[in-house]
Motif scaffolding. Structure first.
Motif, PDB file in Angstrom:
ATOM      1  N   ASP A 104       0.547  -1.669   0.030  1.00 20.10           N
ATOM      2  CA  ASP A 104       0.003   0.419  -0.050  1.00 20.10           C
ATOM      3  C   ASP A 104       1.130   0.982   0.482  1.00 20.10           C
ATOM      4  N   THR A 105       2.037   1.386   0.694  1.00 22.60           N
ATOM      5  CA  THR A 105       2.841   2.351   0.619  1.00 22.60           C
ATOM      6  C   THR A 105       3.384   2.530  -0.549  1.00 22.60           C
ATOM      7  N   ALA A 106       3.503   1.410  -1.031  1.00 21.84           N
ATOM      8  CA  ALA A 106       5.089   1.623  -2.251  1.00 21.84           C
ATOM      9  C   ALA A 106       3.410   2.022  -3.303  1.00 21.84           C
ATOM     10  N   ALA A 107       2.550   1.855  -3.201  1.00 21.94           N
ATOM     11  CA  ALA A 107       1.770   1.979  -3.995  1.00 21.94           C
ATOM     12  C   ALA A 107       2.040   3.591  -4.472  1.00 21.94           C
ATOM     13  N   GLU A 108       1.039   3.905  -2.997  1.00 23.92           N
ATOM     14  CA  GLU A 108       0.742   5.159  -2.728  1.00 23.92           C
ATOM     15  C   GLU A 108       2.765   6.493  -3.084  1.00 23.92           C
ATOM     16  N   MET A 109       3.532   5.843  -2.958  1.00 21.44           N
ATOM     17  CA  MET A 109       4.592   6.220  -3.679  1.00 21.44           C
ATOM     18  C   MET A 109       5.104   6.449  -5.121  1.00 21.44           C
ATOM     19  N   ALA A 110       4.324   5.075  -5.776  1.00 23.79           N
ATOM     20  CA  ALA A 110       4.094   5.017  -6.727  1.00 23.79           C
ATOM     21  C   ALA A 110       4.536   6.516  -7.927  1.00 23.79           C
ATOM     22  N   VAL A 111       3.880   7.112  -7.524  1.00 23.18           N
ATOM     23  CA  VAL A 111       3.235   7.771  -8.024  1.00 23.18           C
ATOM     24  C   VAL A 111       4.312   8.801  -8.782  1.00 23.18           C
ATOM     25  N   LEU A 112       5.213   9.069  -7.978  1.00 25.02           N
ATOM     26  CA  LEU A 112       6.356   9.787  -7.620  1.00 25.02           C
ATOM     27  C   LEU A 112       7.930  10.112  -8.421  1.00 25.02           C
ATOM     28  N   SER A 113       8.217  10.637  -9.175  1.00 24.51           N
ATOM     29  CA  SER A 113       9.359  10.914  -9.766  1.00 24.51           C
ATOM     30  C   SER A 113      10.295  10.113  -9.522  1.00 24.51           C
ATOM     31  N   ASN A 114      11.268  10.429  -8.907  1.00 20.23           N
ATOM     32  CA  ASN A 114      12.419   9.250  -8.163  1.00 20.23           C
ATOM     33  C   ASN A 114      12.294   8.063  -7.459  1.00 20.23           C
ATOM     34  N   VAL A 115      10.594   7.845  -7.336  1.00 27.22           N
ATOM     35  CA  VAL A 115      10.567   6.305  -6.965  1.00 27.22           C
ATOM     36  C   VAL A 115      10.110   5.469  -8.047  1.00 27.22           C
ATOM     37  N   THR A 116      10.795   4.457  -7.780  1.00 24.64           N
ATOM     38  CA  THR A 116      10.210   3.140  -9.103  1.00 24.64           C
ATOM     39  C   THR A 116      10.097   2.131  -8.119  1.00 24.64           C
ATOM     40  N   VAL A 117       9.001   1.370  -7.514  1.00 25.16           N
ATOM     41  CA  VAL A 117       8.412   0.010  -7.413  1.00 25.16           C
ATOM     42  C   VAL A 117       8.155  -1.400  -8.235  1.00 25.16           C
ATOM     43  N   VAL A 118       8.438  -1.819  -7.994  1.00 21.87           N
ATOM     44  CA  VAL A 118       9.145  -3.476  -8.240  1.00 21.87           C
ATOM     45  C   VAL A 118       8.687  -4.480  -7.691  1.00 21.87           C
ATOM     46  N   GLU A 119       8.228  -5.775  -8.116  1.00 23.25           N
ATOM     47  CA  GLU A 119       7.288  -6.306  -7.619  1.00 23.25           C
ATOM     48  C   GLU A 119       8.319  -8.229  -7.643  1.00 23.25           C
ATOM     49  N   ASP A 120       9.776  -8.555  -8.728  1.00 25.01           N
ATOM     50  CA  ASP A 120      10.306  -9.282  -8.788  1.00 25.01           C
ATOM     51  C   ASP A 120      11.359  -8.877  -9.373  1.00 25.01           C
ATOM     52  N   SER A 121      12.586 -10.172  -9.602  1.00 29.61           N
ATOM     53  CA  SER A 121      13.934  -9.651  -9.866  1.00 29.61           C
ATOM     54  C   SER A 121      14.768  -8.812 -11.073  1.00 29.61           C
ATOM     55  N   ALA A 122      12.847 -10.188 -12.250  1.00 29.75           N
ATOM     56  CA  ALA A 122      13.659  -9.216 -13.931  1.00 29.75           C
ATOM     57  C   ALA A 122      13.581  -7.575 -13.502  1.00 29.75           C
ATOM     58  N   THR A 123      12.351  -6.812 -13.521  1.00 27.23           N
ATOM     59  CA  THR A 123      11.957  -5.949 -12.676  1.00 27.23           C
ATOM     60  C   THR A 123      12.782  -4.948 -12.213  1.00 27.23           C
ATOM     61  N   LEU A 124      13.480  -5.264 -10.843  1.00 26.34           N
ATOM     62  CA  LEU A 124      14.515  -4.654 -10.126  1.00 26.34           C
ATOM     63  C   LEU A 124      16.371  -4.504 -10.791  1.00 26.34           C
ATOM     64  N   CYS A 125      15.990  -5.545 -11.952  1.00 30.44           N
ATOM     65  CA  CYS A 125      17.538  -5.354 -12.226  1.00 30.44           C
ATOM     66  C   CYS A 125      17.543  -4.746 -13.131  1.00 30.44           C
ATOM     67  N   THR A 126      15.998  -4.651 -14.113  1.00 31.95           N
ATOM     68  CA  THR A 126      15.926  -3.140 -15.432  1.00 31.95           C
ATOM     69  C   THR A 126      16.402  -2.275 -14.896  1.00 31.95           C
ATOM     70  N   ALA A 127      15.397  -2.027 -12.544  1.00 32.87           N
ATOM     71  CA  ALA A 127      14.843  -0.718 -12.823  1.00 32.87           C
ATOM     72  C   ALA A 127      16.623   0.174 -12.182  1.00 32.87           C
ATOM     73  N   ILE A 128      16.912  -0.761 -11.545  1.00 34.85           N
ATOM     74  CA  ILE A 128      18.604   0.116 -10.892  1.00 34.85           C
ATOM     75  C   ILE A 128      19.460  -0.050 -11.970  1.00 34.85           C
ATOM     76  N   SER A 129      19.195  -0.495 -13.485  1.00 34.16           N
ATOM     77  CA  SER A 129      20.383  -0.324 -14.910  1.00 34.16           C
ATOM     78  C   SER A 129      19.631   0.971 -14.875  1.00 34.16           C
ATOM     79  N   ALA A 130      18.575   1.134 -14.886  1.00 37.62           N
ATOM     80  CA  ALA A 130      18.039   2.835 -15.846  1.00 37.62           C
ATOM     81  C   ALA A 130      17.980   3.975 -14.723  1.00 37.62           C
ATOM     82  N   ALA A 131      18.211   3.042 -12.791  1.00 34.90           N
ATOM     83  CA  ALA A 131      18.119   4.493 -11.949  1.00 34.90           C
ATOM     84  C   ALA A 131      19.440   5.007 -12.126  1.00 34.90           C
ATOM     85  N   LEU A 132      20.373   4.040 -12.967  1.00 34.95           N
ATOM     86  CA  LEU A 132      21.704   4.454 -12.960  1.00 34.95           C
ATOM     87  C   LEU A 132      21.764   5.946 -13.976  1.00 34.95           C
ATOM     88  N   THR A 133      21.863   5.133 -14.844  1.00 30.30           N
ATOM     89  CA  THR A 133      21.627   5.601 -16.374  1.00 30.30           C
ATOM     90  C   THR A 133      21.408   7.362 -16.041  1.00 30.30           C
TER      91      THR A 133
END
Length: 179
Positions: A104-133
């Motif tokens: 619930d907390t993550a869903a509320e935070m997800a609307v903000l531009s510097n927050v990314t919410v992930v649910e699984d390993s593959a999405t997390l790996c992609t999100a880390i690379s994108a955040a570093l870029t």
């Protein structure tokens, strides 16, 4: 450096295994993880079960990206430091917590531009690379700092709203963010 934190109350191997997977493919980027108590070993992370406040603050300051469970302390710390944050909430259906308040907390935070919410390993790996870029692009980083101020205000509103102060755990009351 990537800083991963799972809080101190419960282990969170699903998040740490995902970060370890990413780190195995990006050995040039150091990853420090505050792991809490866990029996699992991670080959590609510098693991610290607990940290004092100074060490934790140093890791946050050095991090280009913070990966965390959706605990409010971790979220606020990342926001105050102006860091991009990737949240992987603990899930009750996987036995990671007693209820889904982190989702619930993550869903509320997800609307903000510097927050990314992930649910699984593959999405997390992609999100880390994108955040570093994004962190390496000065124009995108400047926008993230503006978003951090907005995010901090939103989280403060969330925590200090009348609904939050009067809500009791387990009664189905959920505070609403005014972002």
């Amino acid at each position: 450096m990537i800083f991963a934190t799972v809080g101190t109350q419960l282990p969170f191997d699903r998040l740490l295994l995902a970060v370890d997977t990413w780190a195995s493919m990006h050995r040039d980027v150091p990853v420090v993880a505050q792991t809490g108590r866990t029996a699992t070993t991670y080959s590609h992370l510098t693991c610290l079960p607990q940290m004092d406040q100074r060490r934790y603050a140093d890791c946050v300051a050095q991090a280009r990206v913070i990966v965390a469970h959706a605990g409010m302390g971790s979220i606020l710390t990342a926001i105050e430091a102006g860091k991009p944050v990737i949240l992987m909430p603990r899930r009750a259906d996987l036995g990671e917590h007693r209820n889904d308040h982190q989702r619930d907390t993550a869903a509320e935070m997800a609307v903000l531009s510097n927050v990314t919410v992930v649910e699984d390993s593959a999405t997390l790996c992609t999100a880390i690379s994108a955040a570093l870029t994004r962190a390496n692009d000065p124009a995108l980083a400047a926008r993230s700092n503006v978003a951090s101020a907005r995010l901090l205000d939103a989280v403060r509103d969330f925590i200090w709203s009348e609904d939050t102060r009067s809500a009791r755990s387990g009664f189905g009351l959920r505070p609403v963010l005014r972002a």
